[in-house]
Design an enzyme around this catalytic site. Structure first.
Site, PDB file in Angstrom:
ATOM      1  N   GLY A   1      -7.528   3.502   5.973  1.00  0.00           N
ATOM      2  CA  GLY A   1      -6.225   4.097   5.697  1.00  0.00           C
ATOM      3  C   GLY A   1      -5.193   3.130   5.151  1.00  0.00           C
ATOM      4  N   LYS A   2      -5.641   2.071   4.480  1.00  0.00           N
ATOM      5  CA  LYS A   2      -4.700   1.104   3.911  1.00  0.00           C
ATOM      6  C   LYS A   2      -3.732   1.752   2.934  1.00  0.00           C
ATOM      7  CE  LYS A   2      -7.612  -1.767   2.056  1.00  0.00           C
ATOM      8  NZ  LYS A   2      -8.854  -1.076   2.451  1.00  0.00           N
ATOM      9  N   THR A   3      -4.273   2.558   2.019  1.00  0.00           N
ATOM     10  CA  THR A   3      -3.429   3.140   0.980  1.00  0.00           C
ATOM     11  C   THR A   3      -2.428   4.123   1.571  1.00  0.00           C
ATOM     12  OG1 THR A   3      -5.206   2.869  -0.646  1.00  0.00           O
ATOM     13  CG2 THR A   3      -3.421   4.386  -1.208  1.00  0.00           C
TER      14      THR A   3
ATOM     15  N   GLY B   1      -4.951  -4.973  -0.086  1.00  0.00           N
ATOM     16  CA  GLY B   1      -6.259  -5.587  -0.244  1.00  0.00           C
ATOM     17  C   GLY B   1      -7.342  -4.576  -0.562  1.00  0.00           C
TER      18      GLY B   1
ATOM     19  N   LYS C   1      -2.238  -3.600  -6.209  1.00  0.00           N
ATOM     20  CA  LYS C   1      -3.596  -3.649  -5.661  1.00  0.00           C
ATOM     21  C   LYS C   1      -4.430  -4.416  -6.671  1.00  0.00           C
ATOM     22  CE  LYS C   1      -7.339  -0.838  -3.743  1.00  0.00           C
ATOM     23  NZ  LYS C   1      -7.267  -1.225  -2.315  1.00  0.00           N
TER      24      LYS C   1
ATOM     25  N   ASP D   1      -6.817   4.774  -5.352  1.00  0.00           N
ATOM     26  CA  ASP D   1      -5.758   4.171  -4.537  1.00  0.00           C
ATOM     27  C   ASP D   1      -4.530   3.869  -5.395  1.00  0.00           C
ATOM     28  OD1 ASP D   1      -7.444   4.273  -2.378  1.00  0.00           O
ATOM     29  OD2 ASP D   1      -7.977   2.147  -2.422  1.00  0.00           O
TER      30      ASP D   1
END
Length: 201
Positions: free
Chosen positions: A22-24, A120, A45, A62
């Site tokens: 769930g980074k984005t 990342g 990114k 993303d």
């Protein structure tokens, strides 16, 4: 870290315990919080794999999601995107990744905006090429780290090991975010409490 605290964050690098944590999603929430604080924001990114074709161009999904928040183009957000959904050093079959190009993109964004969020790829210990690891990119942009934890079975081990490695690599960790993708997971709060107890000591 609570979602209402996002607006207080400085420019930062967002990583995770693993891929699809769930980074984005969290990156978009941080960007929105900055915007609500009246700040000019940009997302970056540097590298992505598993790209899709849109209008004949390979783009990162993303980057598309981040672009809906910042108004940037996917290309401004993500200079290196590969089609194969694999670790970047595997997906980059032609060896095109260039750290210096990434830093030039980042410095340009930093000069133009109040806050820049750098996202990342995958987890923390990911090779970007045969010579470079993700940690070297983070060191180059000189940003503190926010770690996203996908709350699920096994997340305690993933979170503690990732945080330990971030600190071992001498990166400043601002905090961590618990992301409940599986809302039916019965032991979510117990896992969150355990991670917090260990990371806050």
């Amino acid at each position: 870290m609570l979602i209402e605290e996002f607006g207080q964050l400085p420019s930062c690098f967002i990583t995770a315990t693993d891929t699809d944590a769930g980074k984005t999603y969290m990156a978009c929430e941080i960007l929105k919080a900055w915007q609500k604080s009246g700040l000019s924001v940009a997302a970056f990114k540097p590298i992505a794999s598993g790209g899709i074709y849109q209008d004949g161009h390979l783009v990162s999904e993303d980057a598309l999601a981040l672009a809906t928040v910042t108004g940037q183009t996917p290309e401004q957000i993500n200079p290196f995107v590969y089609e194969k959904p694999a670790s970047p050093h595997i997906a980059d079959v032609h060896g095109t990744f260039d750290l210096e190009v990434c830093l030039q993109h980042y410095q340009h964004l930093l000069q133009q905006h109040d806050r820049v969020l750098v996202e990342g790829v995958g987890g923390w210990c990911v090779p970007l090429s045969s010579e470079l690891m993700l940690k070297e990119l983070v060191a180059a942009v000189q940003l503190p780290v926010v770690m996203v934890v996908n709350i699920k079975l096994g997340c305690i081990n993933h979170a503690l090991l990732t945080a330990q490695q971030i600190k071992r690599d001498q990166q400043s960790m601002l905090g961590w975010v618990a992301n409940r993708i599986d809302t039916e997971y019965a032991d979510a709060q117990a896992n969150i409490d355990t991670i917090a107890a260990h990371l806050n000591t």
